[in-house]
Design a protein around this motif. Structure first.
Motif, PDB file in Angstrom:
ATOM      1  N   ARG A  25      -9.105   0.276  -2.540  1.00 25.45           N
ATOM      2  CA  ARG A  25      -7.750  -0.150  -2.914  1.00 25.45           C
ATOM      3  C   ARG A  25      -7.358  -1.481  -2.301  1.00 25.45           C
ATOM      4  N   TYR A  26      -7.866  -1.752  -1.104  1.00 26.63           N
ATOM      5  CA  TYR A  26      -7.465  -2.957  -0.388  1.00 26.63           C
ATOM      6  C   TYR A  26      -8.689  -3.753   0.054  1.00 26.63           C
ATOM      7  N   PRO A  27      -9.321  -4.460  -0.871  1.00 28.27           N
ATOM      8  CA  PRO A  27     -10.490  -5.260  -0.473  1.00 28.27           C
ATOM      9  C   PRO A  27     -10.055  -6.418   0.438  1.00 28.27           C
ATOM     10  N   VAL A  28     -10.868  -6.700   1.406  1.00 21.21           N
ATOM     11  CA  VAL A  28     -10.598  -7.791   2.329  1.00 21.21           C
ATOM     12  C   VAL A  28     -11.660  -8.865   2.168  1.00 21.21           C
ATOM     13  N   PRO A  29     -11.363 -10.092   2.449  1.00 18.20           N
ATOM     14  CA  PRO A  29     -10.134 -10.578   3.078  1.00 18.20           C
ATOM     15  C   PRO A  29      -8.970 -10.593   2.084  1.00 18.20           C
ATOM     16  N   MET A  30      -7.772 -10.483   2.640  1.00 14.63           N
ATOM     17  CA  MET A  30      -6.551 -10.426   1.840  1.00 14.63           C
ATOM     18  C   MET A  30      -5.551 -11.399   2.455  1.00 14.63           C
ATOM     19  N   GLU A  31      -4.849 -12.121   1.618  1.00 13.46           N
ATOM     20  CA  GLU A  31      -3.833 -13.061   2.099  1.00 13.46           C
ATOM     21  C   GLU A  31      -2.458 -12.611   1.634  1.00 13.46           C
ATOM     22  N   LEU A  32      -1.496 -12.631   2.552  1.00 13.12           N
ATOM     23  CA  LEU A  32      -0.102 -12.308   2.242  1.00 13.12           C
ATOM     24  C   LEU A  32       0.746 -13.518   2.633  1.00 13.12           C
ATOM     25  N   ASP A  33       1.562 -14.021   1.710  1.00 16.42           N
ATOM     26  CA  ASP A  33       2.393 -15.191   1.975  1.00 16.42           C
ATOM     27  C   ASP A  33       3.831 -14.736   2.210  1.00 16.42           C
ATOM     28  N   PHE A  34       4.417 -15.183   3.310  1.00 14.80           N
ATOM     29  CA  PHE A  34       5.783 -14.816   3.659  1.00 14.80           C
ATOM     30  C   PHE A  34       6.701 -16.044   3.681  1.00 14.80           C
ATOM     31  N   GLN A  35       6.427 -17.047   2.871  1.00 15.95           N
ATOM     32  CA  GLN A  35       7.186 -18.299   2.760  1.00 15.95           C
ATOM     33  C   GLN A  35       7.455 -18.892   4.161  1.00 15.95           C
ATOM     34  N   ASP A  36       8.733 -19.006   4.559  1.00 21.26           N
ATOM     35  CA  ASP A  36       9.081 -19.635   5.840  1.00 21.26           C
ATOM     36  C   ASP A  36       8.640 -18.828   7.061  1.00 21.26           C
ATOM     37  N   ALA A  37       8.191 -17.616   6.861  1.00 18.13           N
ATOM     38  CA  ALA A  37       7.722 -16.802   7.989  1.00 18.13           C
ATOM     39  C   ALA A  37       6.211 -16.919   8.165  1.00 18.13           C
TER      40      ALA A  37
ATOM     41  N   HIS B 128      -0.950  10.497  11.096  1.00 20.94           N
ATOM     42  CA  HIS B 128      -0.440  11.869  11.031  1.00 20.94           C
ATOM     43  C   HIS B 128      -0.827  12.608   9.750  1.00 20.94           C
ATOM     44  N   GLY B 129      -2.082  12.507   9.348  1.00 22.39           N
ATOM     45  CA  GLY B 129      -2.565  13.226   8.174  1.00 22.39           C
ATOM     46  C   GLY B 129      -2.122  12.635   6.850  1.00 22.39           C
ATOM     47  N   LEU B 130      -1.540  11.459   6.886  1.00 22.11           N
ATOM     48  CA  LEU B 130      -1.026  10.825   5.679  1.00 22.11           C
ATOM     49  C   LEU B 130      -2.105  10.616   4.625  1.00 22.11           C
ATOM     50  N   TYR B 131      -3.339  10.415   5.057  1.00 12.85           N
ATOM     51  CA  TYR B 131      -4.439  10.184   4.111  1.00 12.85           C
ATOM     52  C   TYR B 131      -4.690  11.387   3.210  1.00 12.85           C
ATOM     53  N   LEU B 132      -4.124  12.530   3.548  1.00 12.43           N
ATOM     54  CA  LEU B 132      -4.271  13.728   2.719  1.00 12.43           C
ATOM     55  C   LEU B 132      -3.346  13.700   1.504  1.00 12.43           C
ATOM     56  N   HIS B 133      -2.361  12.801   1.504  1.00 10.80           N
ATOM     57  CA  HIS B 133      -1.396  12.714   0.411  1.00 10.80           C
ATOM     58  C   HIS B 133      -1.779  11.576  -0.521  1.00 10.80           C
ATOM     59  N   LYS B 134      -1.943  11.901  -1.793  1.00 15.48           N
ATOM     60  CA  LYS B 134      -2.277  10.889  -2.798  1.00 15.48           C
ATOM     61  C   LYS B 134      -1.163   9.844  -2.863  1.00 15.48           C
ATOM     62  N   GLY B 135      -1.567   8.593  -2.964  1.00 15.73           N
ATOM     63  CA  GLY B 135      -0.600   7.518  -3.135  1.00 15.73           C
ATOM     64  C   GLY B 135       0.079   7.056  -1.859  1.00 15.73           C
ATOM     65  N   TRP B 136      -0.425   7.451  -0.679  1.00 14.10           N
ATOM     66  CA  TRP B 136       0.215   6.970   0.542  1.00 14.10           C
ATOM     67  C   TRP B 136       0.074   5.458   0.606  1.00 14.10           C
ATOM     68  N   GLN B 137       1.032   4.814   1.251  1.00 16.17           N
ATOM     69  CA  GLN B 137       1.080   3.360   1.230  1.00 16.17           C
ATOM     70  C   GLN B 137       1.341   2.786   2.613  1.00 16.17           C
ATOM     71  N   TRP B 138       0.986   1.535   2.755  1.00 16.59           N
ATOM     72  CA  TRP B 138       1.356   0.763   3.928  1.00 16.59           C
ATOM     73  C   TRP B 138       1.869  -0.582   3.438  1.00 16.59           C
ATOM     74  N   ARG B 139       2.686  -1.210   4.252  1.00 22.34           N
ATOM     75  CA  ARG B 139       3.123  -2.572   3.944  1.00 22.34           C
ATOM     76  C   ARG B 139       3.300  -3.316   5.270  1.00 22.34           C
ATOM     77  N   LEU B 140       3.119  -4.594   5.190  1.00 18.87           N
ATOM     78  CA  LEU B 140       3.233  -5.454   6.355  1.00 18.87           C
ATOM     79  C   LEU B 140       4.341  -6.455   6.097  1.00 18.87           C
ATOM     80  N   GLU B 141       5.233  -6.617   7.075  1.00 10.34           N
ATOM     81  CA  GLU B 141       6.328  -7.577   6.964  1.00 10.34           C
ATOM     82  C   GLU B 141       6.266  -8.492   8.175  1.00 10.34           C
ATOM     83  N   VAL B 142       6.711  -9.719   7.991  1.00  5.23           N
ATOM     84  CA  VAL B 142       6.743 -10.691   9.071  1.00  5.23           C
ATOM     85  C   VAL B 142       8.146 -11.281   9.129  1.00  5.23           C
TER      86      VAL B 142
END
Length: 166
Positions: A49-61, A141-155
């Motif tokens: 689902r998340y191939p690396v390397p991955m770039e995330l742009d946060f504009q002024d951040a 906390h076992g989140l990987y057992l739930h389909k569709g679990w997500q993560w997000r990164l903010e700066v």
């Protein structure tokens, strides 16, 4: 006296070791193997689902380059490991920049976060073009057992920004 103590020790070990039901080791092994296969499947799904390397742009951040996303640990004690480098792509200097990793459980809508304050020693600022490399390794906390679990990164830049030419 020695014989009495020896008999008492043997008797107590027999009493405390006796159990009405011996554990079914075959069942325990089968359950462990099922849990391990589920964990390994979740590792492969995360990687796909998340191939690396991955770039995330946060504009002024700034921007973040992620070079590792992995489910580590073992069944029952799993962690999301996210290794990244933040680059100040703005024209401002910041005394501190916060990176926040948030995990979401789609089954309940529950979210939890971990924040990392990125700052340099001796009150130096993160100037344009500077970078900061770090990682998160947060329990899921076992989140990987739930389909569709997500993560997000903010700066989010912290403190008072200073213009680069100041």
């Amino acid at each position: 006296m020695y014989r009495a103590v020896l008999i008492l020790c043997l008797f107590s070990s027999c009493v405390f070791n006796a159990s009405p039901e011996a554990p079914n080791l075959a069942w325990v092994e089968a359950q462990h193997n099922r849990d391990l296969r589920t964990f390994e499947r979740a590792q492969a799904e995360l990687e796909a689902r998340y191939p690396v390397p991955m770039e995330l742009d946060f504009q002024d951040a700034g921007a973040i380059w992620i070079d590792e996303i992995a489910l580590t640990g073992r069944p029952g004690k799993a962690f999301l490991r996210l290794h990244f480098t933040w680059l100040n792509t703005s024209t401002k200097s910041y005394p501190e920049v916060d990176a926040r990793l948030t995990l979401t459980d789609p089954a309940t809508g529950t979210e939890w976060s971990e924040t990392l304050a990125m700052r340099l020693p001796y009150k130096y600022h993160l100037t344009p073009g500077s970078s900061y490399t770090s990682w998160f390794e947060t329990p899921i906390h076992g989140l990987y057992l739930h389909k569709g679990w997500q993560w997000r990164l903010e700066v989010r830049p912290g403190g008072e920004a200073v213009a680069a030419d100041d």
